[in-house]
Design an enzyme around this catalytic site. Structure first.
Site, short mmCIF file in Angstrom:
data_model
loop_
_atom_site.label_atom_id
_atom_site.label_comp_id
_atom_site.label_asym_id
_atom_site.label_seq_id
_atom_site.Cartn_x
_atom_site.Cartn_y
_atom_site.Cartn_z
N HIS A 57 8.60 55.17 -42.89
CA HIS A 57 9.34 54.11 -43.57
C HIS A 57 10.06 54.64 -44.80
CE1 HIS A 57 10.65 50.12 -44.61
NE2 HIS A 57 10.39 50.46 -45.87
N ASP B 97 13.99 54.21 -45.61
CA ASP B 97 14.57 53.81 -46.89
C ASP B 97 15.62 54.82 -47.35
OD1 ASP B 97 13.16 51.44 -47.30
OD2 ASP B 97 11.62 52.37 -48.54
N HIS C 124 13.83 54.80 -53.98
CA HIS C 124 15.21 54.30 -54.02
C HIS C 124 16.00 54.89 -55.19
CE1 HIS C 124 14.21 51.55 -50.86
NE2 HIS C 124 13.35 50.88 -51.59
N HIS D 113 17.13 48.24 -45.64
CA HIS D 113 16.73 48.28 -44.23
C HIS D 113 17.92 47.98 -43.32
CE1 HIS D 113 12.44 47.16 -45.75
NE2 HIS D 113 12.79 48.37 -46.09
#
Length: 305
Positions: A238, A242, A265, A79
């Site tokens: 969001h 990421d 991720h 973040h």
């Protein structure tokens, strides 16, 4: 000339670690041109440095974690890294007195305000960008992520959760990146999780700092946060946040077209590694003439809010 950026002054904030639940102090400091983004664990003696590097991302299970050859780690960097990408910060020293960056409110917005409070300063060195030259794609089962050449930074992200609160109309988000677009459309989107997963993690001594104050939490039927969502499609926004943070592990803003389906991720990092491993797929570029800069990277970061 489009110049590199750092902070005008140092700034400090205290928050809570998502996994430990402990107090964490974060300090952001200016850095010299060509330093890049460097994270430091100052609770260790001597302090341990983690330069932003996709090859240092060695754990992507619950967050993006940098781990060195000795097994020392710094977690939940994505973040803050996204905020750096959003404002185009090239050079910065990030000090933290814990194994993780504080979670704040679960979005990148507190980091944006922190960086703007410190002030952004241009440096007398040309800003380098990574320009995508060839199509690169990575897959993991039905999940995938890809880059194509494009004169700007365009993002298209799709999530797919079988949940009554996540309808088909809120599963995709597209954006042409700019500092303004990032701040207003992406930075406020909070991390999210499912109650059953959080309960399991906490039973394993993880996510101890997680709460409705720093995450969107869903049970089997609905969103539990009393105030609801900041955007109707906050969850997919969001995931884009990421991705922006994960891709900035290269240390440079990217010129290209990013598209992803159910990526996380791990796959974001795999794509970045695949691009950088192929010398034909990318190149460094600088811009002497502002007229040549892709539209999203023209505006100075100081005129954001």
């Amino acid at each position: 000339m489009i110049k590199q950026r750092t902070l005008k002054q140092s700034i400090k904030v205290t928050g809570v670690g998502l996994h430990s639940g402990n107090k964490v102090t974060l300090t952001l400091r200016p850095a010299m041109p060509n330093t890049g983004v460097v994270y430091y664990r100052t609770d260790l003696n001597p302090a341990v440095a983690f330069p932003a590097d996709p090859n240092s991302v060695r754990d992507t299970m619950l967050c993006t974690a940098l781990i060195n050859d000795q097994g020392v780690r710094i977690s939940t960097v994505e973040h803050l890294n996204a905020a750096l990408a959003g404002l185009g910060i090239d050079n910065i020293i990030i000090e933290v007195d814990a194994p993780e960056i504080p979670i704040m409110d679960g979005s990148a917005s507190p980091f944006i305000y922190l960086l703007l409070d410190a002030g952004i300063e241009e440096q007398n060195a040309a800003k380098k960008f990574i320009r995508i030259k060839e199509y690169v794609r990575v897959e993991d089962g039905d999940k995938w992520a890809e880059f194509k050449p494009y004169n700007g930074f365009r993002l298209d992200f799709t999530i797919d959760f079988d949940h009554p609160a996540i309808g088909k109309d809120v599963r995709n988000y597209e954006m042409n990146f700019s500092a303004q677009a990032f701040v207003h459309q992406i930075s406020r989107a909070r991390t999210f999780g499912f109650m059953k997963d959080i309960e399991y993690l906490q039973s394993q001594g993880l996510a101890l700092g997680g709460s409705l104050d720093n995450a969107i939490v869903l049970d089997d039927y609905r969103i539990l946060n009393e105030d609801g969502l900041r955007f109707k499609d906050e969850l997919v926004r969001h995931k884009m946040l990421d991705a922006i943070g994960d891709l900035y592990m290269a240390g440079y803003n990217i010129i290209g077209d990013f598209k992803a389906y159910k990526s996380g991720h791990g796959l974001n990092n795999k794509l970045l590694r695949a691009v950088l491993a192929n010398q034909e797929a990318w190149e460094f570029v600088t811009f002497e003439d502002k007229e040549q800069v892709p539209q999203g990277y023209v505006a100075p970061a100081q005129v954001l809010i």
